[in-house]
Structure formats: C-alpha cells, structure tokens
Write an enzyme that holds these catalytic residues in place. Structure first.
Site, PDB file in Angstrom:
ATOM      1  N   CYS A 191      53.708   9.244 -19.078  1.00  6.57           N
ATOM      2  CA  CYS A 191      53.026   8.712 -20.265  1.00  6.57           C
ATOM      3  C   CYS A 191      52.996   9.741 -21.382  1.00  6.57           C
ATOM      4  O   CYS A 191      52.966   9.405 -22.552  1.00  6.57           O
ATOM      5  CB  CYS A 191      51.596   8.304 -19.918  1.00  6.57           C
ATOM      6  SG  CYS A 191      51.529   6.817 -18.927  1.00  6.57           S
ATOM      7  N   CYS A 251      54.478   4.209   8.251  1.00  4.81           N
ATOM      8  CA  CYS A 251      53.662   3.195   8.925  1.00  4.81           C
ATOM      9  C   CYS A 251      54.205   2.812  10.298  1.00  4.81           C
ATOM     10  O   CYS A 251      53.467   2.282  11.121  1.00  4.81           O
ATOM     11  CB  CYS A 251      53.457   1.973   8.040  1.00  4.81           C
ATOM     12  SG  CYS A 251      54.934   1.024   7.683  1.00  4.81           S
TER      13      CYS A 251
HETATM   14 ZN   LIG Z   1      55.926   1.849   5.803  1.00  3.33          ZN
END
Ligand SMILES: [Zn+2]
Length: 353
Positions: A191, A251
């Site tokens: 930004c 994950c």
């Molecule tokens: Zn993942």
C-alpha cells in the site's frame, strides 16, 4: 472495561441483528461469549473491529505494532487527527474508540510486533477466531500456522490499490497454504508503494466481519473466497473447497514452518545504528523491479547483489534519513534505527513480504 454478564446479557441494543434468522437470540449469546483477535489495526482491522464491536463480540483482542500517522486517516476509519498528532499506538487508539462505541464488551489492546517468538504471548487468551488485518504475507502465514495448530477459523483479507480479497479458512477445510503453498516473497506491491483506495479495505473488512459473525453464531459451513476490482467494478467468487491439498505441509502434515522459525528473524547490527532482518521464506527479490518501484521514494542504487538508498519520507531515529539495503535473497538492513519493530514496519512497507 466491563465483562458482559453472559447469563443474562441485555440483548436489546442488538435487536436489529437478533431479528435475523441467521443470528437470533441464540446466535447473539454466542457472539457475546466469543473472543476474537484482530491482528493488524490498519484499514482492514479498523473496518472489521468496528463492525465486530458493534455486533457484540464479547471480547476483542486488538494487535498492532504501529502508531497513527496522518497518511492513515484517508482509510483507517477508527482514527482522528488528534490520534495522529499524538502519534498514539493504533491498538490503543482503536480500543479507546471502540470502548466508547460499546462499553458492554471487553477490549484489550496489545501493542506488539507479531513474530514466531511473540505470537504465544500476543495471542494469549484463547481466541475463538482470528481476523487478518495484516499488511504482509509473512504474518499471514504465521497466523495460518497458528490457527491450524489451534483448530480455530482464520478470516483472511487483503486490499491494495483498487482491489481486494477476503475469505474464511475453517478447521478441516483448506488452509491458506493449500491455496498458496509459499508466500509471494518480497518485492511485491505494498500500500505504501502503489497506494490503496479507502473503500477497498472497508469492503474487505466488512466481508471479514460478516464471515466472523456467521461462524461464531454457529454456521460453520465452508465459505468462498471473494475477489473484487473497483476500477472498473467487478466481483468474483472462488469456491475454496477444491483447493484442499491432502499433502499440505501445514494442515495435512501439521508442520508449522512459520511458527517454528527460531527467533524473530531480526538482529541489531553491532556497532551500527541498524537492524538486520532475516530473509523471508519463499522467493527472493527482483531488485531491478524493486528499484523502479522505489524510485519515487528516494535515490536507490541497484547492483546484482543488492539495492541501497535513503528513503525520503522516513526520518532516522537520530536525524538524517533511514537507509534501506535489500539483498537479492530478501535479507534487509534498515539503517538509522535501533528498533526492530520499526525496521520490520519499514521493510514490509517498502519491500513487501
Ligand atoms: Zn493446508
């Protein structure tokens, strides 16, 4: 600060919201019993924190490392000219403002730099959900690691120039690294180099707050990622479910590379008024492109090994200007300060990452 009476809370102020089938009195009680951490109190964090405080999230943890500056006022809606003149820490100014908006909820400000070394302390208090208000990918990947490890939703958001993106990553679904296995690396737009239209982060923060309310009120169905462009106006919905990667390092394998990085990745340089920031994980820096992008901000010399120059708009701690040195692998030295949090802020602002 007051703690809401969770047995008999007064729900009358939330009437227009409890009328909604998707919230109701039951959902409202859940919101009042929830803790949300908003990490980053810039334009995104201002928008989402304002809406979540008004919606009656019982406890808000506001995290930010910066102070309010005049150039923030164009889009960071919780702050005033007086906050900028005083140079108040954003987390403190936001908490003060929001406590005036809703005195029934508990609001905690944590003025801190979020790093692998500090995240345990900064996010202490078992948040039920984390809202992304950050301006850089390293912190986002750190938060993604944290949320996957803790099994809590992570509400991603980003806005730059005239575009934005938002979406909820829920436990069991795809995570940020399923979608983007590595951070884009330093050298991307920020930004501070390409600008941002105020309504962009307001829309993103609004979507983030809406997803947070939905999930905390009890609807834990996976949501999409929404992307938009404001010039010309266009929205796009991306289904997140197909992004689930069964081999995801985060994950699926539960290896938390960003949480596990030792130390804060920064060191004061001995005998010099400078801070060195370690190279981020991921791609290196395109120094030529960075040099072109930084041209409006000072005179920069680019060699094949490094970029170096002084930033016109950044005064050094003890007079003169901040000197920035960026190596091709992303390692960065910020000269003219001895404060790691300032060095990190300058790196994120001008180099990206
Ligand atoms: Zn993942």
């Amino acid at each position: 600060m007051t703690t809401p009476d969770q047995t008999h809370p007064d729900l009358s102020r939330y009437h227009r919201q409890t009328l909604l089938q998707s919230v109701g009195e039951k959902g409202q009680r859940r919101l009042l019993a929830s803790t949300v951490a908003i990490v980053g109190c810039g334009a995104l964090g201002c928008a989402s924190a304002d809406l979540l405080a008004r919606a009656g999230i019982g406890r808000l943890i506001l995290v930010d490392r910066d102070t309010v500056e005049p150039t923030n006022l164009q889009r960071q809606t919780l702050y005033t000219e007086a906050d900028a003149a005083e140079g108040l820490p954003k987390a403190a100014a936001a908490a003060a403002r929001l406590q005036q908006v809703n005195s029934d909820i508990q609001i905690e400000s944590r003025i801190a730099d979020l790093t692998p070394a500090t995240i345990g302390r900064v996010l202490e208090g078992s948040p039920d959900l984390v809202v992304d208000g950050t301006d850089n990918f390293l912190t986002r990947y750190l938060l993604n690691d944290y949320c996957v490890r803790e099994g809590i939703p992570f509400i991603y958001g980003g806005a730059i120039s005239t575009r934005g993106m938002a979406g909820a990553f829920l436990p069991g679904g795809p995570c940020l690294r399923c979608l983007w296995p590595q951070p884009p690396g330093a050298g991307g737009d920020t930004c501070d180099t390409v600008g941002v239209l105020g309504p962009g982060p307001a829309i993103v923060g609004g979507i983030q707050a809406s997803e947070a309310i939905r999930i905390l009120a009890g609807d834990r169905a996976p949501g999409p990622l929404v992307e938009f462009e404001l010039r010309p106006l266009r929205f796009r919905r991306v289904d997140l479910a197909p992004a689930k990667d069964e081999a995801c390092i985060c994950c699926a394998k539960r290896e938390f590379e960003f949480l596990d990085r030792s130390g804060a990745g920064e060191a004061a340089l001995c005998g010099r008024d400078a801070i060195q920031l370690a190279a981020p994980l991921g791609a290196g820096v395109d120094l030529e492109a960075l040099g072109k992008r930084l041209a409006p901000h000072g005179d920069f010399r680019v060699t094949r090994y490094l970029l170096r120059g002084e930033l016109k708009g950044e005064p050094a701690d003890a007079g003169g200007r901040i000197e920035l040195t960026v190596f091709a692998d992303g390692r960065t030295i910020v000269g003219g300060t001895t404060r790691p949090e300032r060095a990190r802020a300058i790196r994120d602002r001008y180099v990206g990452g």
